[in-house]
Design a protein around this motif. Structure first.
Motif, PDB file in Angstrom:
ATOM      1  N   PHE A   1      45.523 -27.189  57.419  1.00 15.85           N
ATOM      2  CA  PHE A   1      45.027 -28.365  56.691  1.00 15.85           C
ATOM      3  C   PHE A   1      46.192 -29.220  56.200  1.00 15.85           C
ATOM      4  O   PHE A   1      46.074 -30.431  56.101  1.00 15.85           O
TER       5      PHE A   1
ATOM      6  N   PRO B   1      40.886 -26.578  63.805  1.00 13.39           N
ATOM      7  CA  PRO B   1      39.831 -25.942  64.587  1.00 13.39           C
ATOM      8  C   PRO B   1      40.384 -24.955  65.622  1.00 13.39           C
ATOM      9  O   PRO B   1      39.784 -23.913  65.874  1.00 13.39           O
TER      10      PRO B   1
ATOM     11  N   ALA C   1      41.274 -21.843  63.908  1.00 15.33           N
ATOM     12  CA  ALA C   1      40.070 -21.074  63.618  1.00 15.33           C
ATOM     13  C   ALA C   1      39.646 -20.294  64.859  1.00 15.33           C
ATOM     14  O   ALA C   1      39.263 -19.129  64.769  1.00 15.33           O
ATOM     15  N   LYS C   2      39.758 -20.935  66.027  1.00 20.75           N
ATOM     16  CA  LYS C   2      39.365 -20.251  67.260  1.00 20.75           C
ATOM     17  C   LYS C   2      40.256 -19.051  67.551  1.00 20.75           C
ATOM     18  O   LYS C   2      39.830 -18.081  68.161  1.00 20.75           O
TER      19      LYS C   2
ATOM     20  N   ARG D   1      38.560 -17.993  57.178  1.00 17.18           N
ATOM     21  CA  ARG D   1      38.899 -18.022  55.761  1.00 17.18           C
ATOM     22  C   ARG D   1      37.703 -18.356  54.876  1.00 17.18           C
ATOM     23  O   ARG D   1      36.694 -18.901  55.326  1.00 17.18           O
TER      24      ARG D   1
ATOM     25  N   PHE E   1      36.969 -20.099  50.793  1.00 19.16           N
ATOM     26  CA  PHE E   1      37.592 -21.095  49.935  1.00 19.16           C
ATOM     27  C   PHE E   1      37.419 -20.743  48.467  1.00 19.16           C
ATOM     28  O   PHE E   1      36.462 -20.082  48.074  1.00 19.16           O
TER      29      PHE E   1
ATOM     30  N   LEU F   1      26.879 -20.394  62.108  1.00 17.34           N
ATOM     31  CA  LEU F   1      27.864 -21.451  62.363  1.00 17.34           C
ATOM     32  C   LEU F   1      29.276 -20.880  62.475  1.00 17.34           C
ATOM     33  O   LEU F   1      30.160 -21.509  63.058  1.00 17.34           O
TER      34      LEU F   1
ATOM     35  N   HIS G   1      30.230 -20.893  65.901  1.00 14.33           N
ATOM     36  CA  HIS G   1      30.138 -22.181  66.597  1.00 14.33           C
ATOM     37  C   HIS G   1      31.243 -22.398  67.625  1.00 14.33           C
ATOM     38  O   HIS G   1      30.998 -22.761  68.765  1.00 14.33           O
ATOM     39  N   ALA G   2      32.476 -22.139  67.196  1.00 15.37           N
ATOM     40  CA  ALA G   2      33.624 -22.450  68.047  1.00 15.37           C
ATOM     41  C   ALA G   2      33.631 -21.625  69.326  1.00 15.37           C
ATOM     42  O   ALA G   2      34.225 -22.020  70.324  1.00 15.37           O
TER      43      ALA G   2
ATOM     44  N   MET H   1      30.866 -20.626  71.011  1.00 14.19           N
ATOM     45  CA  MET H   1      29.695 -20.808  71.868  1.00 14.19           C
ATOM     46  C   MET H   1      30.025 -21.794  72.983  1.00 14.19           C
ATOM     47  O   MET H   1      30.760 -22.750  72.779  1.00 14.19           O
TER      48      MET H   1
ATOM     49  N   ARG I   1      30.118 -15.431  56.985  1.00  6.11           N
ATOM     50  CA  ARG I   1      30.404 -16.457  57.977  1.00  6.11           C
ATOM     51  C   ARG I   1      31.780 -16.236  58.600  1.00  6.11           C
ATOM     52  O   ARG I   1      31.974 -16.387  59.806  1.00  6.11           O
TER      53      ARG I   1
ATOM     54  N   MET J   1      33.041 -15.118  62.754  1.00  4.17           N
ATOM     55  CA  MET J   1      34.055 -15.772  63.599  1.00  4.17           C
ATOM     56  C   MET J   1      34.852 -14.755  64.412  1.00  4.17           C
ATOM     57  O   MET J   1      35.783 -15.132  65.119  1.00  4.17           O
TER      58      MET J   1
ATOM     59  N   ARG K   1      24.796 -28.135  70.152  1.00 10.25           N
ATOM     60  CA  ARG K   1      25.954 -27.757  69.347  1.00 10.25           C
ATOM     61  C   ARG K   1      26.570 -28.964  68.648  1.00 10.25           C
ATOM     62  O   ARG K   1      27.011 -28.891  67.526  1.00 10.25           O
TER      63      ARG K   1
ATOM     64  N   VAL L   1      24.499 -29.811  65.715  1.00 10.04           N
ATOM     65  CA  VAL L   1      24.734 -28.832  64.657  1.00 10.04           C
ATOM     66  C   VAL L   1      26.107 -29.091  64.018  1.00 10.04           C
ATOM     67  O   VAL L   1      26.252 -29.053  62.795  1.00 10.04           O
TER      68      VAL L   1
ATOM     69  N   TYR M   1      35.733 -27.563  59.374  1.00  5.89           N
ATOM     70  CA  TYR M   1      37.059 -27.309  59.948  1.00  5.89           C
ATOM     71  C   TYR M   1      37.314 -25.810  60.086  1.00  5.89           C
ATOM     72  O   TYR M   1      37.795 -25.331  61.103  1.00  5.89           O
ATOM     73  N   SER M   2      36.990 -25.076  59.021  1.00 11.27           N
ATOM     74  CA  SER M   2      37.379 -23.671  58.986  1.00 11.27           C
ATOM     75  C   SER M   2      36.604 -22.825  59.971  1.00 11.27           C
ATOM     76  O   SER M   2      37.047 -21.746  60.324  1.00 11.27           O
ATOM     77  N   VAL M   3      35.426 -23.280  60.426  1.00 10.78           N
ATOM     78  CA  VAL M   3      34.740 -22.499  61.458  1.00 10.78           C
ATOM     79  C   VAL M   3      35.039 -23.050  62.851  1.00 10.78           C
ATOM     80  O   VAL M   3      34.394 -22.689  63.821  1.00 10.78           O
ATOM     81  N   GLY M   4      36.035 -23.922  62.946  1.00  9.37           N
ATOM     82  CA  GLY M   4      36.485 -24.348  64.263  1.00  9.37           C
ATOM     83  C   GLY M   4      35.795 -25.584  64.798  1.00  9.37           C
ATOM     84  O   GLY M   4      35.864 -25.867  65.987  1.00  9.37           O
ATOM     85  N   ILE M   5      35.126 -26.344  63.927  1.00 11.01           N
ATOM     86  CA  ILE M   5      34.505 -27.585  64.389  1.00 11.01           C
ATOM     87  C   ILE M   5      35.566 -28.679  64.385  1.00 11.01           C
ATOM     88  O   ILE M   5      36.314 -28.834  63.426  1.00 11.01           O
ATOM     89  N   ASN M   6      35.617 -29.422  65.477  1.00  9.94           N
ATOM     90  CA  ASN M   6      36.592 -30.490  65.616  1.00  9.94           C
ATOM     91  C   ASN M   6      36.081 -31.717  64.845  1.00  9.94           C
ATOM     92  O   ASN M   6      35.376 -32.556  65.388  1.00  9.94           O
TER      93      ASN M   6
END
Lengths: 283, 294
Positions: free
Chosen positions: A60, A80, A83-84, A89, A91, A108, A111-112, A114, A172, A176, B167, B170, B183-188
């Motif tokens: 960040f 992102p 995260a992948k 993390r 907060f 969610l 998400h990254a 899928m 959550r 991941m 997706r 979502v 951001y933290s779950v990898g969403i751009n």
């Protein structure tokens, strides 16, 4: 579990990390490592740079220095992508998707990972269905059971008490499939019972998932109880690191805390800690 | 005075038909607001841009109407991408008022560009919708309004499904809810911003083609956005269902006021509705509570 014992590649290496906001140095040459299977805690007075450190590791904030995951530098990666890689993390001030249910929030987390495309999703064929079924199984059978939040899976997260929201955030992060779990003040604002539950979950995550944990925490009792390795920050600099015992005995660490002004509280906490490790004061 | 039920039915149908177009344009507004928290006052002018792009391709270049329509959507999509990347994203973190003012300026610039290319004179779009009258019971509905409504309803339905199951949809909902968490779950997240602007501008352009084919196009057709602004405030800036319900409601109220009180009462009725709803529900009918004060 000795944190510095094995020569194995650390899961996370932070080397000479510095971060400035204008003229203020939030972090100054911080270096440490998180060993596989360990619980590493970052402590320090308010404003020491703990959350800045977390935000730098997640990408960040743009910091200088090097962050490596499994030996590979990740400095060029955006949040992102980090995260992948498995930097999951939580907060300090709970960041959940309000307005969604507990289950949707946890899902969610995946998400990254899928791969479902637009058409798959529209028609809910093939891959979409397979992924959804697989995800549901993992989330429901493993994560929700494990964190004992089965009774609230359909509840909107905004309606939950604070302690449970923190647990959903942890769920959550687990969804991941983390390589490293980063928890920013996982027990802040919790009562003793909730704190003990959370400590147990963190230990179980390490045991059952084998996921190493890096956490920022003010609750000295918990930090000293469950950490393998403790890193102490003050004014953006690392002033000590080592086992909980070593850090506790370090005069510089005591001085840093005494410098924050709350002497009586610290004395009380240190005293309680050294006498009876299981009856700790709640911050 | 005796009540003319057939007239009431016809007026209501026409109102709901226009309301469908309000709802569609409001959807474009809501997509941008949800993803980026930008109050985009240029939405009416983007709608105009879509209509003129269609006019240029269909009348100017004499392309088949469906090619021209796809072309107009593409123009709007590119426009959205460029605006988001070069104007809106650099303003991230600025006061919402500044960003809002930028969109006002953007709207004026679009009007200027359109007048430079096509002059300020009104034009008619090439006919492409069937012109057999639609009869619902005994009530007559102008074919263009009827087909416009059907297209709008179909597009809205597709979007509601996308929001729930795709997706990208979502990811947009997640970004709207909490950017740090997204951001933290990898969403751009920047990608979601771009996507929202591209899609919203395409939706607005589509609405522009429909609106223009009903009433013709002119460089002042952006005022359509004024009624749409009422729609999104009534419905709640960040609510898709709110946009739909309020769109139909505003369309209906305007049509009834126009038919029974006279055309000059249309906007009065619309804004009275706005005041009434805000007195009862300051966040709009379906809006969430964290909303900009403008």
């Amino acid at each position: 579990m000795g944190a510095d014992a094995a020569p194995a590649t650390p899961v996370l290496e932070v080397e000479n990390l510095s971060l400035s906001f204008g003229g203020i140095r939030a972090l100054n040459g911080v270096s440490f490592a998180v060993q596989p299977g360990s619980i590493t805690s970052v402590i320090g007075p308010n404003g020491a740079g703990k959350t800045s450190l977390f935000n730098s590791i997640s990408g960040f904030y743009k910091s200088t220095g090097t962050v490596r995951v499994d030996g590979k530098p990740i400095d060029h990666l955006h949040p992102p992508e980090r995260a992948k890689l498995g930097l999951a993390r939580s907060f300090q001030n709970i960041a959940l998707f309000r307005g969604m249910t507990v289950l949707d929030n946890i899902k969610l987390g995946r998400h990254a990972h899928m791969k479902t495309g637009l058409l798959d999703a529209l028609f809910y064929f093939g891959r979409a269905r397979r992924e959804e079924v697989e995800l549901r199984r993992e989330v429901e059978e493993r994560i929700i059971d494990f964190l004992e939040i089965d009774h609230i899976r359909k509840a909107p997260v905004a309606s939950l008490p604070y302690g449970l929201q923190k647990r959903v955030e942890l769920a959550r992060a687990l969804a991941m499939r983390p390589r490293l779990l980063m928890l920013d003040e996982p027990v802040a604002g919790m009562n003793r019972e909730e704190t003990e539950d959370m400590a147990r979950f963190i230990l179980d995550v390490r045991e059952e998932w084998g996921v190493p944990v890096l956490m920022v925490e003010h609750d000295m009792g918990m930090v000293m109880d469950i950490s393998d390795h403790v890193v102490v920050l003050n004014f953006g600099q690392m002033i000590a690191q080592g086992t909980p015992r070593e850090v506790q005995a370090n005069p510089e660490v005591a001085a840093a805390y005494l410098g924050t002004g709350d002497v009586a509280d610290l004395r009380r906490r240190v005293a309680a800690e050294t006498r009876l490790p299981e009856t700790r004061e709640v911050a | 005075m005796e009540m003319d039920w057939l007239l009431l039915a016809e007026v209501s149908l026409a109102g709901l038909g226009t309301g469908g177009l309000y709802a569609l344009t409001a959807l474009a507004f809501v997509i941008i607001y949800k993803a980026t928290r930008v109050v985009n006052l240029a939405i009416g002018e983007i709608l105009m841009l879509g209509a003129y792009a269609f006019f240029g391709l269909a009348a100017g270049w004499a392309l088949p109407w469906w090619v021209a329509a796809l072309g107009a959507l593409a123009v709007a999509g590119v426009f959205g991408a460029v605006v988001e990347r070069t104007i809106i994203r650099p303003m991230l973190g600025e006061s919402p008022i500044s960003v809002f003012m930028v969109t006002v300026g953007l709207g004026s610039m679009l009007v200027g560009v359109v007048e430079l290319i096509w002059t300020a004179d009104p034009h008619r779009l090439p006919e492409f919708m069937p012109n057999t009258p639609i009869l619902i019971g005994d009530a007559f509905l102008a074919p263009k309004i009827g087909y416009g409504f059907m297209v709008a309803a179909a597009v809205i339905a597709v979007f509601v499904l996308l929001f729930r199951f795709w997706r990208g949809g979502v990811a947009l909902r997640a970004t709207a809810s909490d950017q740090a968490a997204a951001y933290s779950v990898g969403i751009n997240v920047p990608g979601v911003f771009s996507l929202a602007w591209i899609v919203a501008c395409m939706v607005a352009a589509g609405a522009g083609i429909l609106v223009g084919s009903i009433g013709g196009i002119s460089s002042t057709m952006g005022v359509f956005g004024l009624s749409v602004l009422v729609v999104v405030i009534v419905g709640g800036l960040d609510s898709v269902p709110g946009a739909l319900v309020a769109g139909l409601l505003v369309g209906l109220v305007e049509a009834l006021a126009g038919a029974y009180l006279g055309g000059e009462f249309k906007l009065l009725a619309t804004f009275s509705l706005l005041v009434a709803v805000l007195m009862v529900h300051p966040y709009g009918l379906f809006g969430t509570r964290e909303i900009e004060r403008l």
